[in-house]
Write a protein that holds these residues in place. Structure first.
Motif, PDB file in Angstrom:
ATOM      1  N   PHE A  94     -70.003  26.947  10.374  1.00  0.00           N
ATOM      2  CA  PHE A  94     -71.023  27.702   9.643  1.00  0.00           C
ATOM      3  C   PHE A  94     -71.962  26.769   8.890  1.00  0.00           C
ATOM      4  CE2 PHE A  94     -67.214  30.304  10.022  1.00  0.00           C
ATOM      5  CZ  PHE A  94     -67.719  31.458  10.582  1.00  0.00           C
ATOM      6  N   GLN A  95     -73.057  27.332   8.409  1.00  0.00           N
ATOM      7  CA  GLN A  95     -74.064  26.533   7.694  1.00  0.00           C
ATOM      8  C   GLN A  95     -73.492  25.882   6.435  1.00  0.00           C
ATOM      9  OE1 GLN A  95     -77.677  28.660   6.831  1.00  0.00           O
ATOM     10  NE2 GLN A  95     -78.542  26.973   5.648  1.00  0.00           N
ATOM     11  N   PHE A  96     -72.689  26.659   5.689  1.00  0.00           N
ATOM     12  CA  PHE A  96     -72.199  26.145   4.408  1.00  0.00           C
ATOM     13  C   PHE A  96     -70.740  25.674   4.479  1.00  0.00           C
ATOM     14  CE2 PHE A  96     -75.828  28.855   3.346  1.00  0.00           C
ATOM     15  CZ  PHE A  96     -76.619  27.901   2.725  1.00  0.00           C
ATOM     16  N   TYR A  97     -70.337  25.186   5.654  1.00  0.00           N
ATOM     17  CA  TYR A  97     -69.057  24.483   5.895  1.00  0.00           C
ATOM     18  C   TYR A  97     -67.818  25.349   5.700  1.00  0.00           C
ATOM     19  CZ  TYR A  97     -72.702  21.383   3.989  1.00  0.00           C
ATOM     20  OH  TYR A  97     -73.897  20.829   3.660  1.00  0.00           O
ATOM     21  N   ASN A  98     -67.828  26.218   4.664  1.00  0.00           N
ATOM     22  CA  ASN A  98     -66.672  27.092   4.403  1.00  0.00           C
ATOM     23  C   ASN A  98     -65.344  26.350   4.309  1.00  0.00           C
ATOM     24  OD1 ASN A  98     -68.699  28.935   4.676  1.00  0.00           O
ATOM     25  ND2 ASN A  98     -67.613  30.313   6.044  1.00  0.00           N
ATOM     26  N   LEU A  99     -65.335  25.266   3.551  1.00  0.00           N
ATOM     27  CA  LEU A  99     -64.071  24.565   3.290  1.00  0.00           C
ATOM     28  C   LEU A  99     -63.426  25.157   2.045  1.00  0.00           C
ATOM     29  CD1 LEU A  99     -65.216  20.879   3.893  1.00  0.00           C
ATOM     30  CD2 LEU A  99     -64.253  22.512   5.537  1.00  0.00           C
ATOM     31  N   VAL A 100     -62.100  25.001   1.940  1.00  0.00           N
ATOM     32  CA  VAL A 100     -61.387  25.499   0.768  1.00  0.00           C
ATOM     33  C   VAL A 100     -61.372  24.377  -0.275  1.00  0.00           C
ATOM     34  CG1 VAL A 100     -59.229  26.475  -0.085  1.00  0.00           C
ATOM     35  CG2 VAL A 100     -59.986  26.959   2.261  1.00  0.00           C
ATOM     36  N   PRO A 101     -61.968  24.608  -1.463  1.00  0.00           N
ATOM     37  CA  PRO A 101     -62.192  23.516  -2.409  1.00  0.00           C
ATOM     38  C   PRO A 101     -60.929  22.859  -2.952  1.00  0.00           C
ATOM     39  CG  PRO A 101     -62.919  25.635  -3.325  1.00  0.00           C
ATOM     40  CD  PRO A 101     -62.576  25.873  -1.896  1.00  0.00           C
ATOM     41  N   ASN A 102     -59.858  23.614  -3.121  1.00  0.00           N
ATOM     42  CA  ASN A 102     -58.656  23.006  -3.712  1.00  0.00           C
ATOM     43  C   ASN A 102     -57.662  22.501  -2.678  1.00  0.00           C
ATOM     44  OD1 ASN A 102     -58.100  25.633  -2.963  1.00  0.00           O
ATOM     45  ND2 ASN A 102     -56.543  25.925  -4.539  1.00  0.00           N
ATOM     46  N   LEU A 103     -58.093  22.408  -1.413  1.00  0.00           N
ATOM     47  CA  LEU A 103     -57.264  21.769  -0.383  1.00  0.00           C
ATOM     48  C   LEU A 103     -57.897  20.437   0.011  1.00  0.00           C
ATOM     49  CD1 LEU A 103     -56.423  24.733   2.056  1.00  0.00           C
ATOM     50  CD2 LEU A 103     -55.065  23.858   0.136  1.00  0.00           C
ATOM     51  N   THR A 104     -57.062  19.459   0.366  1.00  0.00           N
ATOM     52  CA  THR A 104     -57.601  18.167   0.822  1.00  0.00           C
ATOM     53  C   THR A 104     -58.253  18.341   2.197  1.00  0.00           C
ATOM     54  OG1 THR A 104     -55.585  17.569   1.989  1.00  0.00           O
ATOM     55  CG2 THR A 104     -55.730  16.910  -0.338  1.00  0.00           C
ATOM     56  N   ASP A 138     -60.297   7.641   6.868  1.00  0.00           N
ATOM     57  CA  ASP A 138     -60.082   7.115   5.515  1.00  0.00           C
ATOM     58  C   ASP A 138     -60.283   8.167   4.421  1.00  0.00           C
ATOM     59  OD1 ASP A 138     -62.756   7.202   6.321  1.00  0.00           O
ATOM     60  OD2 ASP A 138     -63.345   5.696   4.847  1.00  0.00           O
ATOM     61  N   LYS A 139     -60.717   9.373   4.810  1.00  0.00           N
ATOM     62  CA  LYS A 139     -61.045  10.384   3.790  1.00  0.00           C
ATOM     63  C   LYS A 139     -60.059  11.552   3.757  1.00  0.00           C
ATOM     64  CE  LYS A 139     -65.468   9.000   2.717  1.00  0.00           C
ATOM     65  NZ  LYS A 139     -65.417   7.688   3.383  1.00  0.00           N
ATOM     66  N   LYS A 140     -58.950  11.442   4.485  1.00  0.00           N
ATOM     67  CA  LYS A 140     -58.128  12.634   4.683  1.00  0.00           C
ATOM     68  C   LYS A 140     -57.485  13.172   3.412  1.00  0.00           C
ATOM     69  CE  LYS A 140     -54.050  10.171   6.299  1.00  0.00           C
ATOM     70  NZ  LYS A 140     -53.147   9.956   7.423  1.00  0.00           N
ATOM     71  N   ASN A 145     -65.329  18.456  -2.537  1.00  0.00           N
ATOM     72  CA  ASN A 145     -66.430  18.132  -3.458  1.00  0.00           C
ATOM     73  C   ASN A 145     -66.613  16.626  -3.675  1.00  0.00           C
ATOM     74  OD1 ASN A 145     -64.396  17.433  -5.217  1.00  0.00           O
ATOM     75  ND2 ASN A 145     -64.786  19.091  -6.689  1.00  0.00           N
ATOM     76  N   GLU A 146     -65.744  15.815  -3.072  1.00  0.00           N
ATOM     77  CA  GLU A 146     -65.920  14.363  -3.124  1.00  0.00           C
ATOM     78  C   GLU A 146     -66.710  13.852  -1.920  1.00  0.00           C
ATOM     79  OE1 GLU A 146     -62.187  12.273  -4.798  1.00  0.00           O
ATOM     80  OE2 GLU A 146     -61.413  13.984  -3.690  1.00  0.00           O
ATOM     81  N   LEU A 147     -67.086  14.763  -1.029  1.00  0.00           N
ATOM     82  CA  LEU A 147     -67.777  14.359   0.204  1.00  0.00           C
ATOM     83  C   LEU A 147     -69.227  14.823   0.204  1.00  0.00           C
ATOM     84  CD1 LEU A 147     -65.132  15.337   2.939  1.00  0.00           C
ATOM     85  CD2 LEU A 147     -65.299  13.210   1.633  1.00  0.00           C
ATOM     86  N   SER A 148     -70.045  14.127   1.003  1.00  0.00           N
ATOM     87  CA  SER A 148     -71.436  14.566   1.200  1.00  0.00           C
ATOM     88  C   SER A 148     -71.454  15.807   2.093  1.00  0.00           C
ATOM     89  CB  SER A 148     -72.234  13.451   1.868  1.00  0.00           C
ATOM     90  OG  SER A 148     -71.789  13.287   3.207  1.00  0.00           O
ATOM     91  N   GLY A 149     -72.611  16.469   2.157  1.00  0.00           N
ATOM     92  CA  GLY A 149     -72.754  17.653   3.015  1.00  0.00           C
ATOM     93  C   GLY A 149     -72.430  17.342   4.468  1.00  0.00           C
ATOM     94  N   GLY A 150     -72.939  16.215   4.951  1.00  0.00           N
ATOM     95  CA  GLY A 150     -72.698  15.831   6.350  1.00  0.00           C
ATOM     96  C   GLY A 150     -71.221  15.614   6.619  1.00  0.00           C
ATOM     97  N   GLN A 151     -70.543  14.970   5.652  1.00  0.00           N
ATOM     98  CA  GLN A 151     -69.101  14.740   5.819  1.00  0.00           C
ATOM     99  C   GLN A 151     -68.338  16.060   5.792  1.00  0.00           C
ATOM    100  OE1 GLN A 151     -68.702  11.988   2.540  1.00  0.00           O
ATOM    101  NE2 GLN A 151     -68.554  10.223   3.918  1.00  0.00           N
ATOM    102  N   GLN A 152     -68.760  16.978   4.907  1.00  0.00           N
ATOM    103  CA  GLN A 152     -68.086  18.283   4.844  1.00  0.00           C
ATOM    104  C   GLN A 152     -68.264  19.036   6.163  1.00  0.00           C
ATOM    105  OE1 GLN A 152     -68.283  20.643   1.136  1.00  0.00           O
ATOM    106  NE2 GLN A 152     -69.465  18.943   0.304  1.00  0.00           N
ATOM    107  N   GLN A 153     -69.458  18.909   6.752  1.00  0.00           N
ATOM    108  CA  GLN A 153     -69.674  19.602   8.028  1.00  0.00           C
ATOM    109  C   GLN A 153     -68.809  18.969   9.120  1.00  0.00           C
ATOM    110  OE1 GLN A 153     -70.016  22.366   9.034  1.00  0.00           O
ATOM    111  NE2 GLN A 153     -72.181  22.886   9.201  1.00  0.00           N
ATOM    112  N   ARG A 154     -68.603  17.650   9.078  1.00  0.00           N
ATOM    113  CA  ARG A 154     -67.701  17.005  10.039  1.00  0.00           C
ATOM    114  C   ARG A 154     -66.291  17.579   9.928  1.00  0.00           C
ATOM    115  NH1 ARG A 154     -69.296  12.282  12.511  1.00  0.00           N
ATOM    116  NH2 ARG A 154     -71.452  11.847  11.991  1.00  0.00           N
ATOM    117  N   VAL A 155     -65.858  17.819   8.686  1.00  0.00           N
ATOM    118  CA  VAL A 155     -64.519  18.390   8.470  1.00  0.00           C
ATOM    119  C   VAL A 155     -64.460  19.808   9.061  1.00  0.00           C
ATOM    120  CG1 VAL A 155     -62.852  19.130   6.720  1.00  0.00           C
ATOM    121  CG2 VAL A 155     -64.110  16.978   6.430  1.00  0.00           C
ATOM    122  N   ALA A 156     -65.534  20.565   8.842  1.00  0.00           N
ATOM    123  CA  ALA A 156     -65.574  21.927   9.396  1.00  0.00           C
ATOM    124  C   ALA A 156     -65.523  21.884  10.927  1.00  0.00           C
ATOM    125  CB  ALA A 156     -66.830  22.653   8.919  1.00  0.00           C
ATOM    126  N   ILE A 157     -66.169  20.895  11.508  1.00  0.00           N
ATOM    127  CA  ILE A 157     -66.150  20.749  12.969  1.00  0.00           C
ATOM    128  C   ILE A 157     -64.740  20.370  13.427  1.00  0.00           C
ATOM    129  CG2 ILE A 157     -67.008  19.352  14.900  1.00  0.00           C
ATOM    130  CD1 ILE A 157     -69.727  19.230  13.307  1.00  0.00           C
TER     131      ILE A 157
END
Ligand SMILES: Nc1ncnc2c1ncn2[C@@H]1O[C@H](COP(=O)(O)OP(=O)(O)O)[C@@H](O)[C@H]1O
Ligand SMILES: [Mg+2]
Length: 234
Positions: A94-104, A138-140, A145-157
């Protein structure tokens, strides 16, 4: 199995009732997406792109018409079969990554396993592979909220890839990113499409992002304006 189309959309209509008015968002849409295709869906804001993507992913139901996903008619699946299909055969971004903030990062990527009631441990090797693909080994242990938008989208992918779905559906995946970061995300999608032979359908209103697709579908006023191969693709 012996089907060549990852997705078939047959005469799909989607209407909403707003007050006493019926609005036809999608009027009579038919097209197919071959296995291994990378389709970019374009059109003005409000023309029904997200609606169409959610219908394809079984997140919403068409008013009329048929959608065939991986050879299966979505209308004919039972509720539990539909939800299993959404979890395992389709990956959503999704556009806004939809990651859970309190999970690594690691926990976010593995989240679909928890939801599916699968063992977390058995899938550690899969996790490491996926972290390599998105270049974030190295970011697992970081938090979103410690990652950039691009990195968060990589996690969503990465999360979308966990069940090795054949089809990835992405709704404006670069809509919230600057153009350089957006291009990096598009190159990641392109390599997932080519190297792992995944079918990708992305919605975008950026011509630049759309140009990474093998095909471009344009929607106007609830109808298909065109669907063409994109010969410029690299
Ligand atoms: N649940 C809903 N109820 C009523 N109208 C809706 C609903 N969802 C979407 N729409 C309308 O359908 C149209 C298409 O929306 P959408 O698919 O989100 O467009 P796009 O993604 O192309 O910007 C818009 O006019 C929107 O207001
Ligand atoms: Mg949209």
């Amino acid at each position: 199995m012996g089907y060549i189309n990852a997705v078939e959309v047959h005469n799909v209509v989607k209407s909403y009732n707003v007050g006493f008015q019926k609005i036809d968002v999608l009027k009579n849409i038919s097209f197919s997406v071959k296995k291994g295709e990378f389709l970019s869906i374009m059109g003005a804001s409000g023309c029904g792109k997200s609606t169409l993507l959610y219908l394809i992913g079984g997140l919403d139901q068409a008013t009329k018409g048929t959608i065939i996903l991986n050879g299966k008619n979505l209308n004919k699946l039972k509720e539990n079969e539909q939800s299993a299909m959404r979890r395992r055969e389709v990956g959503f971004v999704f556009q806004f990554y939809n990651l859970v903030p309190n999970l690594t990062i690691e926990e976010n990527i593995l989240l679909p396993l928890l939801i599916d009631g699968k063992s977390y441990r058995k899938n550690k090797s899969k996790l490491n592979n996926i972290l390599k693909i998105i270049q974030m080994e190295d970011k697992k242990n970081r938090y979103p909220n410690e990652l950039s938008g691009g990195q968060q989208q990589r996690v969503a992918i990465a999360r979308a890839l966990l069940f090795e779905p054949e089809i990835i559906l992405a709704d404006e995946p670069t809509g919230n990113l600057d153009s350089k970061t957006g291009s990096e995300i598009m190159r990641l999608f392109k390599s997932i499409n080519k190297d792992f032979n995944k079918t990708i359908i992305q919605v975008t209103h950026s011509e630049e992002a759309a140009s990474y697709g093998t095909d471009i579908l344009r929607i106007k006023d609830g109808e298909i304006e065109s669907k063409k191969s994109n010969f410029k693709t690299g």
